[in-house]
Write an enzyme that holds these catalytic residues in place. Structure first.
Site, PDB file in Angstrom:
ATOM      1  N   ARG A  90       0.867  -1.187   0.092  1.00 52.67           N
ATOM      2  CA  ARG A  90      -0.098   0.033   0.210  1.00 52.67           C
ATOM      3  C   ARG A  90       0.990   1.195   0.054  1.00 52.67           C
ATOM      4  O   ARG A  90       0.547   2.164   0.570  1.00 52.67           O
ATOM      5  CB  ARG A  90      -0.932  -0.016   1.233  1.00 52.67           C
ATOM      6  N   GLU A  91       1.934   1.308  -0.728  1.00 53.38           N
ATOM      7  CA  GLU A  91       2.914   2.424  -0.699  1.00 53.38           C
ATOM      8  C   GLU A  91       2.116   3.498  -1.195  1.00 53.38           C
ATOM      9  O   GLU A  91       2.205   4.594  -0.993  1.00 53.38           O
ATOM     10  CB  GLU A  91       4.014   2.206  -1.794  1.00 53.38           C
TER      11      GLU A  91
ATOM     12  N   ILE B 254     -29.053   3.623  14.504  1.00 52.84           N
ATOM     13  CA  ILE B 254     -28.933   2.414  13.564  1.00 52.84           C
ATOM     14  C   ILE B 254     -28.290   1.321  14.206  1.00 52.84           C
ATOM     15  O   ILE B 254     -27.962   0.277  13.669  1.00 52.84           O
ATOM     16  CB  ILE B 254     -28.337   2.786  12.391  1.00 52.84           C
ATOM     17  N   GLY B 255     -27.615   1.433  15.140  1.00 58.11           N
ATOM     18  CA  GLY B 255     -26.694   0.415  15.728  1.00 58.11           C
ATOM     19  C   GLY B 255     -25.362   0.903  16.328  1.00 58.11           C
ATOM     20  O   GLY B 255     -24.999   0.604  17.504  1.00 58.11           O
TER      21      GLY B 255
ATOM     22  N   TRP C 192     -19.848  -8.364   0.281  1.00 58.33           N
ATOM     23  CA  TRP C 192     -18.784  -7.703   0.642  1.00 58.33           C
ATOM     24  C   TRP C 192     -17.335  -8.453   0.916  1.00 58.33           C
ATOM     25  O   TRP C 192     -16.503  -8.135   1.557  1.00 58.33           O
ATOM     26  CB  TRP C 192     -18.859  -6.658   1.714  1.00 58.33           C
TER      27      TRP C 192
ATOM     28  N   ASP D 148     -29.028  -5.974   9.451  1.00 62.36           N
ATOM     29  CA  ASP D 148     -28.629  -4.850   8.142  1.00 62.36           C
ATOM     30  C   ASP D 148     -28.409  -5.547   6.874  1.00 62.36           C
ATOM     31  O   ASP D 148     -27.668  -6.341   6.932  1.00 62.36           O
ATOM     32  CB  ASP D 148     -27.274  -4.141   8.840  1.00 62.36           C
TER      33      ASP D 148
ATOM     34  N   HIS E  36     -23.254  11.602   7.909  1.00 64.89           N
ATOM     35  CA  HIS E  36     -22.002  11.672   7.040  1.00 64.89           C
ATOM     36  C   HIS E  36     -21.195  13.112   7.227  1.00 64.89           C
ATOM     37  O   HIS E  36     -20.243  13.349   6.650  1.00 64.89           O
ATOM     38  CB  HIS E  36     -22.069  11.587   5.772  1.00 64.89           C
TER      39      HIS E  36
HETATM   40  N1  GLN Z   1     -25.683  -1.175  12.378  1.00 66.29           N
HETATM   41  C1  GLN Z   1     -24.673  -0.747  11.438  1.00 66.29           C
HETATM   42  C2  GLN Z   1     -24.135   0.510  12.148  1.00 66.29           C
HETATM   43  O1  GLN Z   1     -24.822   0.969  12.686  1.00 66.29           O
HETATM   44  C3  GLN Z   1     -25.023  -0.432   9.950  1.00 66.29           C
HETATM   45  C4  GLN Z   1     -23.979   0.135   8.966  1.00 66.29           C
HETATM   46  C5  GLN Z   1     -24.524   0.366   7.804  1.00 66.29           C
HETATM   47  O2  GLN Z   1     -25.516   0.481   7.361  1.00 66.29           O
HETATM   48  N2  GLN Z   1     -23.474   0.504   6.977  1.00 66.29           N
HETATM   49  O3  GLN Z   1     -22.843   0.864  11.847  1.00 66.29           O
HETATM   50 ZN    ZN Z   2     -26.512   2.514   6.932  1.00 68.69          ZN
END
Ligand code: GLN
Ligand code: ZN
Length: 769
Positions: free
Chosen positions: A27-28, A446-447, A576, A614, A709
């Protein structure tokens, strides 16, 4: 001895590569970039180090004897961004950054600057590589620099390589850009084609023999009319530089309009004989191939990490060379090798059979050279290599990891009833309302909560053995406890444990399930300098022991509010990872689903009765051709349902997806039959409203009310209006309030303030309905 027949063949079939990973063996490339961004590298040093990396990559390909080595596939960030800058498509907001061809402007477009937000980024076809989306329409394109020409000269002067410059073709470039309407497209093409002509003319004058124009858009569902436009474009390009040979390169699937594509006025057509194998081969056998063109045969998988079965490849090439004469065949990877890691040298920790079954970029080029050797000097010259590859793959097939009979039997037994919960949603909902007794507009997250450097350090200490498992567990528990009380103080209705024990939502489960392996150095570029190391699913996926119960139970023990269990879904784990290619993806997805189902059941048995599965990557797996969508969606949805179907009616299944283009997708989302879904929508509310006007949605749903974000703390008022807009199309009784994704990348303070505002906005709205 070489027979006379074989001598005749000498040197006829050529080898070619389409693109080489940029990131470097260690990863240079990434490190150089990041050092430069951090101000730890002068510009001249940066250029010098990048040149070294670039030349080293070219040299490696030269040493492997590749006949047509790509140049200008190397970039400082992304090849689409390179094209945009080269064509002068630099949005106005970056005008003050510096000269058009300066690094400042270039990186400002990629990453944003003090005064300008970055360009958008999105997935490159169905890969996990993300490109910078060019913004057409605002500025008039002009040629700023001929990058392929510079790259060609460099390779020739420094290494004596007659390189093959690579460009993203004009139609793919325009289609992947944004900022224009369909009716403006012809005009844009008219503006861009002369610039491409100029680039090609300059290459022609320089004496370049071949140029590669990537048009992967040709494998997607484009219309006849679009195909006509493409024919027209290539006629013009050909007329502009008649002596320059163009290899029109497609990849990732079979081409859509074979007869038109192969009669384009170019000298070579590259087809994918891995991911579009059946169809492309059928086209070739049924319609033949023009006598005056070269066929680029994408025979080695550029998207996966497995060693090729060389006898099968040899056989395929024999079939093809019966249709297209050898002197017009190039053997090449199916796509750029950008999508696989560099080489397997570091992977000595893996089981030796498994290690031998792997082939990354360098090993794939060796396979190419081997096949070429077979053509040049006769099949017998590569017999040993062919037998070896066959043996290794046969042994893999016989390995215990691929023969877990319990897993195979369980998948074979899956029947339609296994996809269904015992009661339909309406009935479950009534029962769940009684059990959970949640307020109107329930609030949740969301978690994940912020992964601070302290958490990452703790994990390092434990991984290095400086901390015992107990010490690490205690640390995690302390974090969980802290955040349970924070959530209670904020007044959220449904809590989460925070996912502090997870670095990555797929890796965490991969490490605990059977059938997964992790490389030491198997990095691939995700976007810019960000690299990921996807797990490799090499064997049958098996549930070994509960993976999340401990943390969830601990969190639940601290509060009377419900705590959601938190799992990554089967399609996200599949999409993934690098997946074994001896089984269908559906079969692997079902294996993962059945393993996760045991985790769902373990959580339920332990008393965790809200469980979120998820699926942020479910949509990413969509095939490139629309005609194949239904089939994929059917088994993808079934994989999710298989994971979640055995729970009691009162157990509430949640899911989460983080993307906003779900207008073409809402029916599949509904078919998941999750009791509650949370979606990312805070950035595209207009679109959202129209989606729900068109498609009635009857289950419970949380629409992200703020964008995680950005570190900005949204005001109460902003969130109130976002909620109200959602309530125009969804009933209050089905509506949940949540941020639009996990909070792991955010700081603690901004997270708390944002959630406080979110709860306040909810209280305010509750009083008004
Ligand atoms: N449960 C995960 C989190 O909260 C969901 C992440 C995602 O949707 N990419 O990070
Ligand atoms: Zn998400």
């Amino acid at each position: 001895m070489i027979s006379s027949r074989e001598v005749r063949r000498l040197g006829r079939v050529k080898s070619s590569n389409l693109g080489y990973p940029r990131i470097g063996e260690n990863r240079e490339w990434k490190k150089t970039l990041e050092a430069f961004w951090a101000g730890k590298r002068e510009e001249t040093d940066f250029f010098q180090q990048m040149e070294q990396i670039r030349l080293y990559h070219l040299k490696k390909q030269q040493e492997k004897g590749i006949d047509y080595i790509p140049v200008s596939d190397f970039t400082f960030y992304d090849h689409m961004l390179d094209m945009a800058v080269m064509l002068g498509i630099i949005p106005e907001r970056f005008r003050n950054e510096g000269e058009a061809d300066s690094l400042q402007t270039y990186f400002a477009m990629a990453r944003g600057s003090k005064s300008a937000v970055a360009c958008e980024m999105t997935k490159w076809f169905n890969t996990n590589y993300h490109y910078i989306v060019p913004e057409l329409g605002e500025v008039t394109p002009r040629l700023t620099v001929n990058k392929p020409l510079i790259a060609y000269r460099e390779a020739k002067e420094k290494l004596g390589i007659e390189g093959k410059p690579v460009l993203v073709g004009p139609y793919t470039f325009v289609k992947l850009s944004k900022g224009y309407t369909a009716s403006e497209l012809p005009d844009l093409i008219l503006q861009l084609v002369p610039l491409y002509e100029q680039i090609l003319q300059e290459l022609e004058q320089e004496g370049v023999e071949w140029v590669q124009l990537d048009e992967p858009i040709l494998v997607t569902s484009i219309t006849k009319k679009e195909m006509e436009t493409i024919v027209h474009i290539y006629q013009q390009l050909h007329e502009a530089a008649p002596k320059l040979k163009m290899m029109l390169q497609t990849y990732f699937d079979s081409v859509e309009h074979y007869s038109e594509v192969v009669t384009l006025p170019v000298q070579g057509i590259g087809l994918d004989f891995v991911h579009g194998l059946e169809q492309n081969l059928r086209f070739l056998t049924e319609h033949g191939f023009p006598q005056d063109k070269v066929l680029g045969v994408g025979a080695i998988d550029g998207r996966n990490v497995w060693r090729s079965h060389l006898p099968n490849k040899w056989h395929l090439l024999q079939r093809i060379t019966r249709i297209v004469p050898e002197d017009r065949v190039w053997i090449q990877p199916s796509s750029s090798l950008l999508h696989v890691p560099v080489n397997v040298h570091e992977e000595t920790h893996l089981d030796s059979l498994f290690e031998e079954a792997l082939a990354f970029a360098d090993e794939k080029l060796d396979e190419l050279s081997c096949l070429i050797k077979g053509f040049r000097y006769g099949e017998s010259m590569i017999a040993d290599e062919m037998i070896k590859s066959q043996k290794i793959l046969e042994q893999m097939a016989l390995s215990s990891a691929r023969n877990r009979s319990v897993v195979h039997e369980a998948v074979a037994k899956v029947e339609n009833a296994d996809f269904n919960r015992s009661a339909p949603f309406e009935q479950r909902r009534e029962k769940q309302q009684q059990v959970w007794n949640l307020p109107l507009l329930p609030t949740t997250t969301i978690g994940s909560f912020p992964q601070t450097s302290e958490i990452r350090q703790a994990r390092q200490k434990w991984r290095k053995g400086e901390w015992t498992a107990e010490q690490y567990d205690q640390f995690i528990q302390k974090e969980i406890k802290k955040w349970i009380s924070i959530q209670e103080e904020i007044g959220l209705d449904v809590l989460v444990h925070g996912e502090f024990e997870r670095t990555d939502m797929v890796e965490f489960f991969g490490e605990k399930l059977g059938g997964f392996a992790f490389t030491k150095n198997g990095w691939v570029q995700s976007y810019g300098s960000r690299c990921v190391k996807p797990p490799i699913i090499y064997g049958d996926v098996e549930f070994l022991q509960p993976m999340t119960v401990k943390e969830s139970l601990y969190a639940q023990s601290l509060t009377t509010k419900p705590v959601k269990g938190m799992l990554t879904g089967p399609m996200t784990i599949l999409n993934w990872s690098f997946v074994r290619d001896d089984l269908s993806r559906q079969e692997v997805a079902f294996q993962i689903a059945l393993a996760l189902r045991q985790e769902v059941e373990a959580l339920e048995n332990a008393g965790i009765k809200m469980i979120q599965v998820d699926e942020p990557a479910l949509r990413e797996g969509l095939p490139l051709k629309k005609s194949a969508w239904n089939n994929y969606l059917e088994w993808a949805v079934n994989a999710f349902r298989l994971t979640t179907s055995t729970v009691q009616d009162t157990t509430q299944i949640h899911t989460h997806m983080c993307y906003c283009e779900f207008h073409d997708f809402i029916d599949s989302i509904s078919q998941l039959d999750a009791d509650v879904i949370s979606l990312e929508t805070s950035r595209s509310h207009g679109e959202l409203i129209s989606t729900f006007y068109d498609h009635a949605y009857n289950k419970e749903i949380g629409l992200g009310v703020y964008d995680i974000h950005s570190p900005r703390v949204p005001s109460v008022q902003e969130m109130v209006s976002t909620i109200e807009r959602g309530l125009e199309v969804l009933a209050p009784a089905q509506f949940w309030i949540n941020p639009d994704c996990g909070l792991k990348t955010r700081g603690m303070e901004e997270t708390i303030s944002s959630l406080q505002n979110m709860v306040e906005a909810t209280h305010f709205t509750r009083q008004r309905i």
